[in-house]
Motif scaffolding. Sequence first.
Motif, PDB file in Angstrom:
ATOM      1  N   GLU A 227       0.866  -1.182   0.000  1.00  0.00           N
ATOM      2  CA  GLU A 227       0.000   0.000   0.000  1.00  0.00           C
ATOM      3  C   GLU A 227       0.904   1.233   0.000  1.00  0.00           C
ATOM      4  OE1 GLU A 227      -4.057   0.339   2.050  1.00  0.00           O
ATOM      5  OE2 GLU A 227      -2.704   1.466   3.376  1.00  0.00           O
ATOM      6  N   LEU A 228       0.681   2.091  -0.981  1.00  0.00           N
ATOM      7  CA  LEU A 228       1.584   3.220  -1.240  1.00  0.00           C
ATOM      8  C   LEU A 228       0.822   4.537  -1.111  1.00  0.00           C
ATOM      9  CD1 LEU A 228       4.349   4.245  -2.358  1.00  0.00           C
ATOM     10  CD2 LEU A 228       3.408   3.873  -4.661  1.00  0.00           C
ATOM     11  N   ASP A 229       1.405   5.489  -0.384  1.00  0.00           N
ATOM     12  CA  ASP A 229       0.795   6.811  -0.203  1.00  0.00           C
ATOM     13  C   ASP A 229       1.176   7.728  -1.362  1.00  0.00           C
ATOM     14  OD1 ASP A 229      -0.230   5.954   2.227  1.00  0.00           O
ATOM     15  OD2 ASP A 229       1.511   6.678   3.354  1.00  0.00           O
ATOM     16  N   THR A 243       0.114  -5.120  -6.330  1.00  0.00           N
ATOM     17  CA  THR A 243       0.908  -6.347  -6.216  1.00  0.00           C
ATOM     18  C   THR A 243       2.128  -6.265  -7.129  1.00  0.00           C
ATOM     19  OG1 THR A 243      -0.403  -7.410  -7.953  1.00  0.00           O
ATOM     20  CG2 THR A 243      -1.123  -7.750  -5.682  1.00  0.00           C
ATOM     21  N   CYS A 244       2.280  -5.107  -7.802  1.00  0.00           N
ATOM     22  CA  CYS A 244       3.362  -4.938  -8.789  1.00  0.00           C
ATOM     23  C   CYS A 244       4.146  -3.664  -8.496  1.00  0.00           C
ATOM     24  CB  CYS A 244       2.796  -4.889 -10.204  1.00  0.00           C
ATOM     25  SG  CYS A 244       1.823  -6.338 -10.649  1.00  0.00           S
ATOM     26  N   ILE A 245       4.717  -3.594  -7.313  1.00  0.00           N
ATOM     27  CA  ILE A 245       5.449  -2.386  -6.939  1.00  0.00           C
ATOM     28  C   ILE A 245       6.666  -2.170  -7.842  1.00  0.00           C
ATOM     29  CG2 ILE A 245       6.971  -3.482  -5.235  1.00  0.00           C
ATOM     30  CD1 ILE A 245       5.180  -0.064  -4.893  1.00  0.00           C
ATOM     31  N   GLU A 246       7.133  -3.236  -8.495  1.00  0.00           N
ATOM     32  CA  GLU A 246       8.284  -3.124  -9.403  1.00  0.00           C
ATOM     33  C   GLU A 246       7.984  -2.226 -10.600  1.00  0.00           C
ATOM     34  OE1 GLU A 246       5.859  -6.701 -10.734  1.00  0.00           O
ATOM     35  OE2 GLU A 246       6.553  -5.854  -8.819  1.00  0.00           O
ATOM     36  N   THR A 247       6.704  -1.937 -10.848  1.00  0.00           N
ATOM     37  CA  THR A 247       6.344  -1.104 -12.014  1.00  0.00           C
ATOM     38  C   THR A 247       6.094   0.356 -11.641  1.00  0.00           C
ATOM     39  OG1 THR A 247       3.955  -1.527 -11.796  1.00  0.00           O
ATOM     40  CG2 THR A 247       5.255  -3.115 -13.084  1.00  0.00           C
ATOM     41  N   VAL A 248       6.427   0.747 -10.411  1.00  0.00           N
ATOM     42  CA  VAL A 248       6.041   2.070  -9.908  1.00  0.00           C
ATOM     43  C   VAL A 248       6.604   3.223 -10.757  1.00  0.00           C
ATOM     44  CG1 VAL A 248       7.970   2.249  -8.272  1.00  0.00           C
ATOM     45  CG2 VAL A 248       5.805   3.421  -7.790  1.00  0.00           C
ATOM     46  N   TYR A 249       7.770   3.009 -11.416  1.00  0.00           N
ATOM     47  CA  TYR A 249       8.342   4.069 -12.259  1.00  0.00           C
ATOM     48  C   TYR A 249       7.579   4.221 -13.580  1.00  0.00           C
ATOM     49  CZ  TYR A 249      12.360   4.696  -9.175  1.00  0.00           C
ATOM     50  OH  TYR A 249      13.166   4.994  -8.100  1.00  0.00           O
ATOM     51  N   ILE A 309       1.364  13.129  -7.544  1.00  0.00           N
ATOM     52  CA  ILE A 309       2.822  13.107  -7.652  1.00  0.00           C
ATOM     53  C   ILE A 309       3.324  11.684  -7.451  1.00  0.00           C
ATOM     54  CG2 ILE A 309       4.981  13.988  -6.689  1.00  0.00           C
ATOM     55  CD1 ILE A 309       3.330  16.425  -5.679  1.00  0.00           C
ATOM     56  N   ASN A 310       4.033  11.177  -8.465  1.00  0.00           N
ATOM     57  CA  ASN A 310       4.630   9.856  -8.345  1.00  0.00           C
ATOM     58  C   ASN A 310       5.696   9.917  -7.252  1.00  0.00           C
ATOM     59  OD1 ASN A 310       6.197   7.488  -8.636  1.00  0.00           O
ATOM     60  ND2 ASN A 310       5.706   7.357 -10.819  1.00  0.00           N
ATOM     61  N   PRO A 311       5.575   9.125  -6.175  1.00  0.00           N
ATOM     62  CA  PRO A 311       6.470   9.265  -5.017  1.00  0.00           C
ATOM     63  C   PRO A 311       7.913   8.858  -5.264  1.00  0.00           C
ATOM     64  CG  PRO A 311       5.067   7.348  -4.755  1.00  0.00           C
ATOM     65  CD  PRO A 311       4.564   8.078  -5.968  1.00  0.00           C
ATOM     66  N   VAL A 312       8.209   8.111  -6.358  1.00  0.00           N
ATOM     67  CA  VAL A 312       9.585   7.662  -6.575  1.00  0.00           C
ATOM     68  C   VAL A 312      10.398   8.633  -7.436  1.00  0.00           C
ATOM     69  CG1 VAL A 312       9.115   5.212  -6.210  1.00  0.00           C
ATOM     70  CG2 VAL A 312       8.882   6.193  -8.510  1.00  0.00           C
ATOM     71  N   ASN A 313       9.723   9.430  -8.233  1.00  0.00           N
ATOM     72  CA  ASN A 313      10.477  10.345  -9.098  1.00  0.00           C
ATOM     73  C   ASN A 313       9.936  11.772  -9.119  1.00  0.00           C
ATOM     74  OD1 ASN A 313       8.163  10.088 -10.637  1.00  0.00           O
ATOM     75  ND2 ASN A 313       9.109   8.751 -12.179  1.00  0.00           N
ATOM     76  N   GLY A 314       8.887  12.030  -8.335  1.00  0.00           N
ATOM     77  CA  GLY A 314       8.341  13.382  -8.239  1.00  0.00           C
ATOM     78  C   GLY A 314       7.585  13.851  -9.473  1.00  0.00           C
ATOM     79  N   VAL A 334      -6.463   3.498  -7.806  1.00  0.00           N
ATOM     80  CA  VAL A 334      -5.468   2.578  -8.348  1.00  0.00           C
ATOM     81  C   VAL A 334      -4.406   3.361  -9.108  1.00  0.00           C
ATOM     82  CG1 VAL A 334      -7.094   0.659  -8.564  1.00  0.00           C
ATOM     83  CG2 VAL A 334      -6.733   2.184 -10.510  1.00  0.00           C
ATOM     84  N   MET A 335      -3.181   2.824  -9.110  1.00  0.00           N
ATOM     85  CA  MET A 335      -2.132   3.386  -9.954  1.00  0.00           C
ATOM     86  C   MET A 335      -2.217   2.710 -11.321  1.00  0.00           C
ATOM     87  SD  MET A 335       1.294   1.578  -8.389  1.00  0.00           S
ATOM     88  CE  MET A 335       2.082   0.305  -9.398  1.00  0.00           C
ATOM     89  N   ALA A 336      -1.879   3.425 -12.356  1.00  0.00           N
ATOM     90  CA  ALA A 336      -2.006   2.902 -13.712  1.00  0.00           C
ATOM     91  C   ALA A 336      -0.660   2.879 -14.411  1.00  0.00           C
ATOM     92  CB  ALA A 336      -3.003   3.741 -14.513  1.00  0.00           C
TER      93      ALA A 336
END
Length: 802
Positions: A227-229, A243-249, A309-314, A334-336
């Motif tokens: 779960e991501l803020d 379930t796919c945090i590896e795709t967050v970028y 705002i995407n938390p990994v790259n702003g 949901v994130m897309a």
Amino acid sequence: MINFKEIEKKWQKYWEDNNTFKVENKGNNPYYILVEFPYPSGAGLHVGHVRSYTAQDAMARMKRMQGYNVLYPMGFDAFGAPAEEYAIKNHVHPKEATKRNIDHFREQMKNLGMSFDWSREFSTTDPDYYKWTQWQFLQFYKHGMAYKDKIPVNWCTKCKTVLSNEDSAGGVCERCGTQVIQKEKSQWMLRMSDYAEDLLKGLEDTNFAEKVKLGQINWIGKSSGVELDIEIEGGGKFSVFTTCIETVYGITFFVIAPDGKLIKELMPRVENKKEVNDYIAETAKKSDMDRTELNKGKTGCEIKGIKAINPVNGKKVPIFLGDFVLGNYGTGAVMAVPTHDQRDFEYAIEHNLEMIQVIDGADVSEKAFEKSDYLGKNCKLINSEEFTGLTVEEAKEAITKMLEEKGIARKVNNYKMRDWIFSRQRFWGEPIPMINCPKCGWVPMNEEDLPLLLPDVAEYEPTDDGESPLAKITEWVNCKCPNCGEDSKRETDTMPQWAGSSWYFLRFMDAKNNKEFASMDAMKYWGKVNWYNGGMEHTARHLLYARFWVQMLYNFGYVPHKEMIDVRVSHGMVLGSDNQKMSKSKGNVINPDDIVNEYGADTLRLYEMFMGDYQQDAPWNIDSLKGCRRFLDRIERLGTKLNNEKGITNEILVNKSIQKVENDLTTLKFNTAVSTLMILLNEFDSYKNGITKDEYRIMLILLNPIAPHISEELNEMYNLGKPICESSWPKYDLSKTVDTNLNIGVQVNGKVRATITITLDEDEESIKTKALAEENVKKFIDGKEIIKIIIIKGKIVNIVVK
């Protein structure tokens, strides 16, 4: 020939007069067999009921003869929309229609010779029963498991009532087929989602059939992920589960629920309010099922003026409303990642959104490269800053750790199963024993005032405004608060039809107890339901609700086991002769009363056990039914061949038959049990000197669980012994269930040329001698050199020549 109508009535009266199947809560070897109690429709029993009832009846009758103290009860699940709709249509009160229907069902079951313990019969509509359903609800409320909340619900415009997600599968009302819409309404809820993990783990303590377990697992729908803020530009935040945090970028947009809380909070900052409000209104017309169907078009509406705002790259990305995101499920957002999720891919194409590939290994120009394609394939990340070059599995751990250290993510489990919507806007249901006081709020009724009875009124049709018919009965609604005495109002919603069936198996253990729903002693005596048969369609509804209900009662100290059902099995449907599901519109419905009247109850019972694999659907076949009638006639004629001898002629066959029928009746192989009886009949029929009374009695006892009337009558007619229902099941001698002689083939160069009879322990030299002595073998080996003789013990002899 025997008059089947006369003997069936005779033996049904004998069983009833002698309380043959009445059972007490004492004795050795308790065994509890249960078949789902029916909703008593105006149409009466159908042949599908006969199939499942006969199967469990056969097991119950055999178990009693084996010395078990068998509880095999029957009752009626009579509350709910079906009974109310029938009553409205026929202009009668539901309780009158229900009583008439129950009387008809009971008569049909007795006419079929079912060995139910009728002393324990009840209906969920009996005040003495639903008193305890209401009492249990109060315990749930007092323990914080029942609450009231205003939520979007599935609404049937025709039935004018709320439906659970289970009752509106496919986006239509289960009862009437009307398209379901969304409506916001204040509802009583049970915290079923709190028990998701317990319900999963509890399956380990059951012996349910695997397909039943799988049905429950799928409905609970557990998934483990992160779960991501997510921060919102200009203030505010929300969370997403993945379930796919590896795709967050690869996130290029977010989608939030049109019916969620977040959009309401954001509305003052939305630039395109009209467009957004129109989309919200359009979504409200759709059911949850409609909104989440994968093959539906991906509608959406961008929320202009607001970015996330995407938390990994702003990176700032747009936020959309999407009807496939539900406000009452998960985080409502949901994130897309279009390149790695096909739904997101299609959505991005539809709305012309950016796509960023972050996992290497496939071309994403035509379709998404999804986790089912890349997991376990050693695929590596790209376009992911310091995580580029890591495998997916490495990246999962590394990215999660980085986000956890930042305090903006956490590992969680998510479940598809939600809280149980427990309110219905119907008259014919258990009144919910709660009172709404203007000072105290919601107050439970005093337990000593239960049951809260339904009023005896003439008008009970659903209201157009969505309120329960009870809301119009002011003399019933108006009451005093149990706490402060202030003028108050009763809850006018009633419980769902699943309430009474969620614990009925406990009541059968102690059906006449007027001090508690069942005593702990009675429940400990019977233990669990040893064998529970029901329709596969109830796996995700009734059975799941019942397990949840019992687990709550267990946690509150009211039942002895967390799982009160041990084995759960399902049966296949009886189809029409056209191989289609039976329905009046197709004209393929078979009325069991007609079959009983023309061919007899035993014939119908025997046929339904013989018609095919019990767990599979099977078409009706009148020729096969007639064949079963002829089989019973042959059983009757066999009695004319009794001789004055004693004992068993073919001990191997008889012992094998006892073993086979016994095993088949306990493993759902009823059709092969009948086949075994047919083989045994053919053997006995072939004896030139007739059969002994011992042989005939064994034949009748083995037949009795499936065809109890004729077997009892023939047993009495030929004075073979006491009534079979008071007799013991024959025991087989294991040493006599294996043939001492075997017939095996003799091959010459791989082709069978003869068959020889050998004993199980015959040596190879003797087997060779017999094989070579066969005349037809000699013809193919004479004048040829025998290269070798191969003997596969107990199976075949192969002679190789050249």
